[in-house]
Scaffold this active site. Structure first.
Site, PDB file in Angstrom:
ATOM      1  N   HIS A   1       1.710   4.440  -2.873  1.00 21.78           N
ATOM      2  CA  HIS A   1       1.818   5.898  -2.777  1.00 21.78           C
ATOM      3  C   HIS A   1       3.078   6.398  -3.491  1.00 21.78           C
ATOM      4  CE1 HIS A   1      -1.632   6.584  -0.334  1.00 21.78           C
ATOM      5  NE2 HIS A   1      -1.180   5.937   0.722  1.00 21.78           N
TER       6      HIS A   1
ATOM      7  N   HIS B   1       3.269   8.945  -6.709  1.00 22.36           N
ATOM      8  CA  HIS B   1       4.143  10.122  -6.802  1.00 22.36           C
ATOM      9  C   HIS B   1       4.973  10.085  -8.077  1.00 22.36           C
ATOM     10  CE1 HIS B   1       7.314  12.829  -4.606  1.00 22.36           C
ATOM     11  NE2 HIS B   1       6.646  13.478  -5.543  1.00 22.36           N
TER      12      HIS B   1
ATOM     13  N   HIS C   1       0.832  -1.204   0.000  1.00 21.01           N
ATOM     14  CA  HIS C   1       0.000   0.000   0.000  1.00 21.01           C
ATOM     15  C   HIS C   1       0.868   1.256   0.000  1.00 21.01           C
ATOM     16  CE1 HIS C   1      -3.468   2.575   1.126  1.00 21.01           C
ATOM     17  NE2 HIS C   1      -2.558   3.228   1.844  1.00 21.01           N
ATOM     18  N   GLU C   2       1.859   1.290   0.873  1.00 22.73           N
ATOM     19  CA  GLU C   2       2.745   2.457   0.930  1.00 22.73           C
ATOM     20  C   GLU C   2       3.587   2.562  -0.340  1.00 22.73           C
ATOM     21  OE1 GLU C   2       2.100   4.583   3.058  1.00 22.73           O
ATOM     22  OE2 GLU C   2       0.847   3.322   4.322  1.00 22.73           O
TER      23      GLU C   2
END
Length: 239
Positions: A116, A120, A112-113
């Site tokens: 991110h 980006h 999940h991270e």
């Protein structure tokens, strides 16, 4: 603040927030007990996902098609469920249980991270908007209630309106956060599957953890919206 009848407006959001916290703790605890068959850790999963997405260690660059993406550093951070990606410093921080963990919960959170970080790298607009909006939202969270309280105390509609306006910035931030988090979770499930990090039969357990985590953001948004409504009600009763 303001323990009157308007506080009843917040009760549904409070109940949802409590339920969300119970659910995320329960899902994380259960998911942490299920070891993924692949046997890799959260930090290893994050590194695989980032590398296969054309994102490498800080200090190096990779060209994927016509897009140049700079690196992301993966670090261990303290606490539990403190995992996050910092787009300003391009650092993916994983809590100890996720960084070293080999459970489906650890892999899901790491993915999940990583989602991110990929958002980006590819210029995902809602993430860019949230990052740009953060300073305003932070100011809104800090200044709104003192401004509104002073306006309420001195019967100043303009001061109360200013407090409401400033708080609206924080509310908008929580709304913007929703698509960012849901998209990262969707990416995580796809990335775990496409990179053969977890099996198809393990994905439902990952999804439960990520769905529970997403509910906390829904609860935060509901609380912010109802708090905004409450301030408007208080302003109108003070006229």
């Amino acid at each position: 603040m303001f323990l009157d009848a308007s506080f009843l407006l917040l009760i549904p959001a409070l109940i949802l927030a409590i339920y969300a916290q119970i659910r995320v703790r329960s899902a994380y605890a259960k998911g942490s007990q299920i070891m993924a068959r692949g046997g890799i850790s959260g930090v290893e999963a994050a590194a695989i996902i980032l590398r296969n997405s054309g994102i490498y260690d800080v200090g190096t660059e990779a060209i994927s098609g016509k897009r140049r993406t700079s690196g992301v550093r993966i670090e261990r951070t303290m606490g539990q469920l403190t995992d996050h990606y910092d787009p300003r410093s391009r650092v993916l921080r994983l809590s100890p249980d996720v960084y070293s963990g080999r459970s489906v919960a650890a892999l899901g959170i790491a993915a999940h991270e990583s989602g991110h970080a990929i958002q980006h790298a590819v210029g995902y607009f809602p993430l860019h908007l949230r990052t740009s909006f953060y300073p305003l939202a932070s100011f809104g969270s800090w200044a709104a209630f003192p401004l509104f309280f002073l306006g309420f105390l001195f019967r100043s509609p303009s001061m109360m309106n200013l407090g409401i306006l400033v708080f609206s910035l924080a509310v908008m931030f929580t709304v913007i956060t929703l698509p960012v988090e849901f998209n990262a979770s969707s990416r995580a499930l796809s990335l775990l599957r496409s990179n053969n990090i977890v099996g198809s039969d393990e994905l439902p357990y990952v999804k439960k953890v990520l769905s529970a985590a997403a509910l906390t953001y829904v609860a935060a948004t509901a609380m912010a919206l109802l708090q905004l409504l409450r301030l408007i009600v208080l302003r109108n009763t003070r006229h």
